[in-house]
Scaffold this active site. Sequence first.
Site, PDB file in Angstrom:
ATOM      1  N   THR B  23      46.346  18.006  30.697  1.00 36.68           N
ATOM      2  CA  THR B  23      47.781  17.953  30.402  1.00 36.68           C
ATOM      3  C   THR B  23      47.958  17.954  28.888  1.00 36.68           C
ATOM      4  OG1 THR B  23      49.898  16.985  31.059  1.00 36.68           O
ATOM      5  CG2 THR B  23      48.155  15.423  30.543  1.00 36.68           C
ATOM      6  N   CYS B  29      54.879   9.709  26.930  1.00 37.07           N
ATOM      7  CA  CYS B  29      54.437   9.792  28.327  1.00 37.07           C
ATOM      8  C   CYS B  29      52.992   9.287  28.418  1.00 37.07           C
ATOM      9  CB  CYS B  29      54.468  11.226  28.823  1.00 37.07           C
ATOM     10  SG  CYS B  29      56.097  11.999  28.792  1.00 37.07           S
ATOM     11  N   HIS B  46      50.934  12.886  34.906  1.00 41.37           N
ATOM     12  CA  HIS B  46      51.627  12.856  33.605  1.00 41.37           C
ATOM     13  C   HIS B  46      52.997  12.219  33.861  1.00 41.37           C
ATOM     14  CE1 HIS B  46      52.889  15.343  29.784  1.00 41.37           C
ATOM     15  NE2 HIS B  46      53.628  14.260  29.914  1.00 41.37           N
TER      16      HIS B  46
END
Lengths: 206, 161
Positions: B23, B29, B46
């Site tokens: 990711t 995040c 994620h």
Amino acid sequence: MDEEIFKLSPLQLDALREIGNVGAGNAATALSQILNKRIDMTVPQISVLPLGEVPEVVGGADAMVAGVYLRVYGPAPSSILFLLPRDSAFYLVDMLMGRAHGSTVQLNEMDESALMEIGNILSGAYLNALSHFTKLTLLPSIPALAMDMAGAILSVILIQLGQVGDHALVIETEFSSDNDGVKGHFFLIPDPGSLGTIMAAIGVKE
Amino acid sequence: MSQLIKVGMADYKVGRSPDSLITYGLGSCIGIALFDAVAKIGGLSHIMLPDSQQARSSDNPAKFADTALPLMVEEMIRMGAVRNRLRAKIAGGAQMFTFANATEIMRVGERNGEAVRATLKKMDIALVAADTGGNYGRTVELKLDSGLFRIKTIDKGEKEI
């Protein structure tokens, strides 16, 4: 939030685009005057995107960018983000500091301050247009700067939107100065609820 | 041929050796990697927000730590992973911009980190490594042949945890 976005009529989207157009026009003029160069801009794109796709607009989540972030205070709180690819940010700093094209490879404190000031001036010019159309008093915060991956920088705004929906309404304009290879994206992202306030204020109901 | 499986924001993906899950551009995040070292099956999530309780919308469960993880674990078990063999590694939760008067929303990275730790604890999954906080973005890759979690940054180098 998603409902608020999806129920926008074509007329309302046009109104937003027109505001974006005037706002970005003001901003481009301001930039052009500071740099004493011709600045081209695209007609603003109004897009409704799933949150995860927003970073694609600037070349993907891992693209290296400089981001100047400002909060907009007032009756229609929003976020403003001015994103430039890293090289563009360096070229822009070269111009502002009167250095030879391509000589900046890392930002010092003064360079950072100059970039933030550019974000400040662009945002002010843009918000003037928005205030003019809406008669709302909209004030920008002081700017903050980050140099990092586009996804990481955008996450700051996307997370706020994520609390109330899965989509973002993005008003985006691309600036460019051909000779110098400077490109930038200017985003205005209304907070949840602000879109309704803006729409009501410009009196375009449906 | 091993594949590199891309995980978007507010999404999760599962896979098995020799593939990898990646990711890009984690800011505030958090990337949560779960791995079963015996079956060599893993998942990467994620997440954007700490928990679905405070949110006014929960259309996409993959967005929240507390709803994404149970779904990802379920999918891993269906592929042949064993629940009590799962170990977790996490990265992200940065604060990208610094303002003098940092509001609650600016601290979301930190809160995400706390929420993920709490959720893992509640699910009884051991957290074996973490790289959270700071003010910089991270790209993370979970290698499913080894369980190594590679973290790439722009200025802070690269490491494996």
